[in-house]
Design a protein around this motif. Structure first.
Motif, PDB file in Angstrom:
ATOM      1  N   TRP B 200      26.745  53.749  96.771  1.00 17.04           N
ATOM      2  CA  TRP B 200      25.890  53.473  97.939  1.00 17.04           C
ATOM      3  C   TRP B 200      24.731  52.567  97.536  1.00 17.04           C
ATOM      4  N   ASN B 201      24.682  51.401  98.092  1.00 17.95           N
ATOM      5  CA  ASN B 201      23.598  50.470  97.760  1.00 17.95           C
ATOM      6  C   ASN B 201      23.347  49.600  98.979  1.00 17.95           C
ATOM      7  N   HIS B 202      22.917  50.256 100.032  1.00 18.86           N
ATOM      8  CA  HIS B 202      22.736  49.566 101.302  1.00 18.86           C
ATOM      9  C   HIS B 202      21.320  49.012 101.409  1.00 18.86           C
ATOM     10  N   LEU B 203      21.154  48.160 102.389  1.00 19.18           N
ATOM     11  CA  LEU B 203      19.847  47.590 102.678  1.00 19.18           C
ATOM     12  C   LEU B 203      18.843  48.695 103.008  1.00 19.18           C
ATOM     13  N   GLY B 204      19.287  49.694 103.752  1.00 17.31           N
ATOM     14  CA  GLY B 204      18.378  50.752 104.168  1.00 17.31           C
ATOM     15  C   GLY B 204      18.966  52.121 103.927  1.00 17.31           C
ATOM     16  N   MET B 205      18.209  53.151 104.289  1.00 18.83           N
ATOM     17  CA  MET B 205      18.637  54.529 104.091  1.00 18.83           C
ATOM     18  C   MET B 205      19.121  54.715 102.649  1.00 18.83           C
ATOM     19  N   ARG B 206      18.326  54.108 101.749  1.00 19.71           N
ATOM     20  CA  ARG B 206      18.766  54.023 100.356  1.00 19.71           C
ATOM     21  C   ARG B 206      18.759  55.370  99.650  1.00 19.71           C
ATOM     22  N   SER B 208      19.807  58.170 100.783  1.00 15.65           N
ATOM     23  CA  SER B 208      20.672  59.148 101.440  1.00 15.65           C
ATOM     24  C   SER B 208      21.858  59.579 100.574  1.00 15.65           C
ATOM     25  N   ALA B 209      21.987  58.972  99.401  1.00 13.96           N
ATOM     26  CA  ALA B 209      23.109  59.328  98.517  1.00 13.96           C
ATOM     27  C   ALA B 209      24.431  59.317  99.277  1.00 13.96           C
ATOM     28  N   SER B 210      24.618  58.276 100.057  1.00 14.57           N
ATOM     29  CA  SER B 210      25.875  58.203 100.824  1.00 14.57           C
ATOM     30  C   SER B 210      26.961  57.568  99.967  1.00 14.57           C
ATOM     31  N   ASP B 211      27.165  58.178  98.819  1.00 13.24           N
ATOM     32  CA  ASP B 211      28.063  57.626  97.810  1.00 13.24           C
ATOM     33  C   ASP B 211      29.507  58.042  98.059  1.00 13.24           C
ATOM     34  N   GLU B 212      30.335  57.650  97.130  1.00 16.16           N
ATOM     35  CA  GLU B 212      31.757  57.981  97.215  1.00 16.16           C
ATOM     36  C   GLU B 212      31.999  59.311  96.504  1.00 16.16           C
TER      37      GLU B 212
END
Lengths: 385, 385, 385, 385
Positions: B200-206, B208-212
């Motif tokens: 997870w390495n998005h512009l925002g909501m960094r 949030s640990a929205s990883d795989e």
């Protein structure tokens, strides 16, 4: 005043396209590390771009169409490089219109030679904390104090692109006279008392080193006072100078938008969602959205090239027109990238892909003066006179 | 089915406002380091929020208006925390409508108890590389293989908010049967074979640990197959569930927009350009722009609260309506922050100020399903039937 | 102060829907001839709508939700009728909040009885050539001169909906005192000296008879000075009155937009271009466009009904909120019709079809105060205090 | 092929500006009565405009820049006149590119001579009820039956600008062959069997007589079959022809927008609301709005003139570009008038003032093919190839 060729040199344009493509490979790393693109600039010097940026008799600059093509191609690859080169065009192009026996000719010539020979960089540092941007009026707080043989300069300038990498700091300041003069003093190469505060940390254009430069009693010899006048003698810049400025700054962000468009096209071709069973490129709604991006870039291209060609033909449009160009190209460039961003969901927002970087960069088009509101209000007021 | 109170508890709402303000102090650091807000969540557990998130008999959840106020206040301070808590509301709220002798009651009860006791986190992991988002149809590639006493689960799930911090991974998968069943299997706490890829390495909501999350032959006992059915038995979620989902996800980004609005107001009051000689707050054009931001937030507020109140009264609007709510609040929230950004120039774009972070965060509102195009196309098609 | 029921009467709402549909058949002719809808209003009186418009003890008015449904349904059919009835609601609803021994009770009661008995129409005439709209400040030029037993009124009022068909002209004027009083004088039925100049010739709402009314030394008995005060005693209208005004005016144009939407749906279903080989209703892009129209109307509906219900519950939103409602519903209604117009080409623009009429009518939503700029500037200024 | 001058003739441009101003005085009456501007056209013939419209050797046409200036100036005054003259330019300009021994030369020459001598009007009638616009594909239903010495033509054509006033009807039809040919048959002057149904009743461009023309077994001699081919032999129009078409049609509506802008400026200068105590022209917000209108017109002007100049230099932009021009100028023209309309309240909407007429006229820019959606979808698809 030198007479300059106005036919773009295909070789330099080709080279810009080639280097733009090459620089694009390193652009994400420059963004990530916020490192000034010194290698790119060195390569540009090696490849003769600093000659192309400086007018005769030192170099070959003169065609705004050529400059536009060069800045656009480089910025499509790496916009901080494009911005830095655009600044060199802008700082040197006044030589095109300057008489050889004008007082500032000698200093300008020396600076121009250093660009051609060493790739020496220059920038005009204008903005101060207290002022907002000086375009909106007001005297600078940075002061040049008269001393024997010259001046002592003290002050701080923010948003100074290339800070720390400039051979020449051209500083907008005022004298300590009772009736202060204002204008531009240039610090000699290697002058003592010049410092840099690494304060630039913007969302985009991160590698531009647009940091704060500090001047602590810096000695400036008399012949480095480039152009100083009574405040009321500073007229608006002429329409040719404004046209160069607005065309080249706009070209940077238009270039960024074209990079975004290209990535969007590749994405549409490559991405094949299971439930669609075909590439996104086959979806009519996305084709139409891409068409809208193409339309925005078509408008940009027409405005930029027709203006540049008019300047090259000696009929520069009025300031109102080129200000409209500046706002419109900025708005369209932002809108084009925004549209791609809004249609690519997670893919567009992921830092694994370049689109979000293009978006962060293109948003910075707004911070160059003049802002839309100023332009529109001035144009409306003019139409009512 | 538990009967729940629908009056918001003022104490929990007050506490959310207080904690939101406190969490805001650390939000920039979380963004910078992309660290999951574990401390915030621990504090939320200490302060009783996990009880508030779980319905009776284990907790006190039940009022969507209360949940909305809580998620909104927390997200205004730190949206990754708000998102994580919103997910807990959504994962536990089905208990409100579940019969006590439903097959899934026991597992749900156990998960609910762990939330109240330990602040154990859960998330449903749905998205796979190949699928796009499953809302748009298609069978998952993640497979649960039947073995003695249970299942063995293998697959990968991206965009899994809280990855690595979840006590329970509720995984959308399919069985290896000839006629595959699909549904949700839950990995037991501490199950072996569960891994995380930090993608997870998005512009925002960094933060949030929205990883795989990867599942490598993970054993899942029979009683952890939460809800598995033949594909055709999966109907659309009901309107109550959709209303909860869309209201709470929307509340996150509306909260972000309110944080941006607050900063903008402070900026206008504080910033006094030399050439204006007064605060920006005195400029009519900027007042009008702020008024437009206020108008957008007024629409958000009315849509959110009237929908939540209707759900609490037992008359949840249809899916078409709540989908409109989702898109509209997302669009308005983005537009509100964008407007502030476009009017604050360098100040808004600088990472020294929070506005650019709010903008990066709010742009992520678009990645939650359903996207505007899907919503509008479905609504138009429905109106034509 | 009378206590009023707040449950909408289903019978009156049903009747409004039925009559709206019937009135729609004649709407094009009214538009073409710019004839005031006297037949429609007579029918409304016969069907008990003037009772529904007047509060107890004379009628049954009291629920803003009911009024909203009535005005909306009628305006969808014929908006000039809807506008005229909305004005009656607004002129009579103050009775809901008026004490029985207030000085103006008797005159108001008499006017109310005439409405219930004869369908007598009233309107407050405010606008003058010189003023712009009075909401923006300024004393009226229309003067009431003190004479024995009453007043003599002289002046001219433009944009006076129902001009020539009003039983009662309630005129915003000022007295001829040294320290002038301002307020509302009501001309008695059949008063001499009242004239009409047929000046109303707008793009839309053509049948509203919003002509100029002239007052040439019209005698007004003392008991017809409805409410006159020192200028500084006129406060802003209270939030309940504003909510009624903004909700009902908005309902008119929302109704027009719904008529446009319905025609657009029929058009999409009916029109089958040879080269498409199917109805336009099958085209995804048009479905999505219709979805956007539906979304705009969803926002309108939510704002209107949640506001009306709040008023009926005794918790009227603040003026800032209801002003936002007014602008938003107007903007959305215009946008909805505009979208349909832009997608139906020749068919939408042809006067053989109703869409262009709906567009002309809905554009008139902007001329009711307050305009968007005023609303936004006031809201922004308020947020900065 | 005739070689044509490309320098605009200042005399004809001056005359167009003068006549445009004169025609504007009668424009409201033409709109009101929906009378075709026969007097204006007669005056244009007297003043040599039909010579200017026809290429050498019969006239002097050849410069698209000149044509653009003429159509723009006339349309600013009275757009139905401008449209009619634009059609003549378009119908005659193919002579510029036609070889003298091409089969259609003789008929074209005769038509051209009649234009120069009598001001004879021609139009190509394409659209049929069943087809939608033929640009989108499909065979015409109008049939030319082979008879001795020629053809018998039967069918109906809608949206036929100038219907009843055309000396020559150039009719898009198909033959009755087993393998039908399609193309253009021209009815001789005074042919029997040609009728007009007065069906044109649009919101705008009301004086254009774009009525239905009916053909009832009209005899057409062999030498009046202008250009008939097998369907597959009809390629897309070439880029020069498209450029002429899109530039001149766009010039009409850009002219309308300029008329609206001029009225808006006068309104702002003239209108002095009591409560403002000064002209509206002093209000910053209105100045900025006017600036935005100016910006839109600047974009139009740059697109139109740079395209026309390129065509005159022999480097006509590709169809994608000129299609973008068409949509953009239409959108900008509509937006410019809409902005003025939204800011002038009752004054803009009143039929006592011209702004609402300009708005009704400019909305008709959308009905000329190609529509935006078609353009954008085609451009997107092209970019993806």
């Amino acid at each position: 005043m030198s007479s300059a060729r106005i036919e773009p040199d295909p070789a330099i344009v080709e080279a810009a396209i080639e280097l733009g493509a090459r620089f694009s490979l390193d652009a994400a790393a420059l963004d990530e590390t916020a490192r000034f693109p010194v290698d790119n600039l060195a390569e540009l010097h090696r490849r003769g771009f600093f000659r192309a940026v400086v007018p005769p008799p030192f170099g070959s600059a003169g065609s705004l169409v050529e400059a536009l093509k060069v800045v656009s191609a480089l910025s499509k690859g790496e916009p901080n490089t494009g911005l830095t080169l655009a600044l060199q065009y802008l700082l040197h192009s006044p030589l095109l219109r300057l008489d050889r026996d004008a007082p500032s000719w000698r200093l300008r010539a020396r600076i121009a030679e250093s660009a051609v020979e060493d790739g020496a960089l220059i920038n005009v540092l204008r903005v101060e904390h207290e002022l907002g941007t000086p375009v909106r009026g007001g005297l600078p707080a940075t002061i040049a104090r008269r001393v024997t043989g010259g001046w002592r300069l003290t002050g701080r300038k923010i948003y100074s692109t290339g800070a720390g990498y400039l051979a020449w700091n051209a500083v907008w300041a005022r004298s300590d006279d009772d009736a202060p003069l204002v204008g531009v003093w240039v610090t000699p190469r290697g002058a003592e008392g010049v410092g840099v505060v690494k304060s630039w940390n913007h969302l985009g254009m991160r590698a531009s080193a647009s940091d704060e430069v500090t001047f602590d009693d810096v000695f400036i010899p008399d012949d480095h006072a480039l152009d100083i006048r009574r405040p009321e003698e500073w007229a608006q810049p002429d329409s040719v100078e404004l046209a160069w400025t607005f065309v080249l700054f706009s070209a940077i962000y238009d270039g960024v938008a074209r990079a975004a468009r290209d990535w969007f096209i590749e994405f549409l071709k490559r991405r094949k969602p299971t439930n669609l069973g075909a590439a996104l490129a086959t979806v009519p709604r996305l084709q139409e959205a891409l068409g809208e991006i193409e339309r925005l870039l078509y408008i940009n291209e027409t405005l930029l090239f027709s203006t540049a060609a008019a300047v090259d033909r000696g009929v520069a449009p009025a300031a109102t027109q080129t200000s409209f160009l500046k706002c419109t190209v900025a708005d369209n460039s932002i809108a084009a990238v925004e549209k791609a961003l809004s249609l690519t969901g997670n893919h567009g927002l992921s830092r694994h892909n370049p689109l979000q970087r293009h978006y962060r960069d293109v948003l910075c088009s707004r911070i160059h003066s003049p802002q839309s509101d100023t332009v529109l209000a001035a144009a409306g007021a003019a139409a009512l006179r």
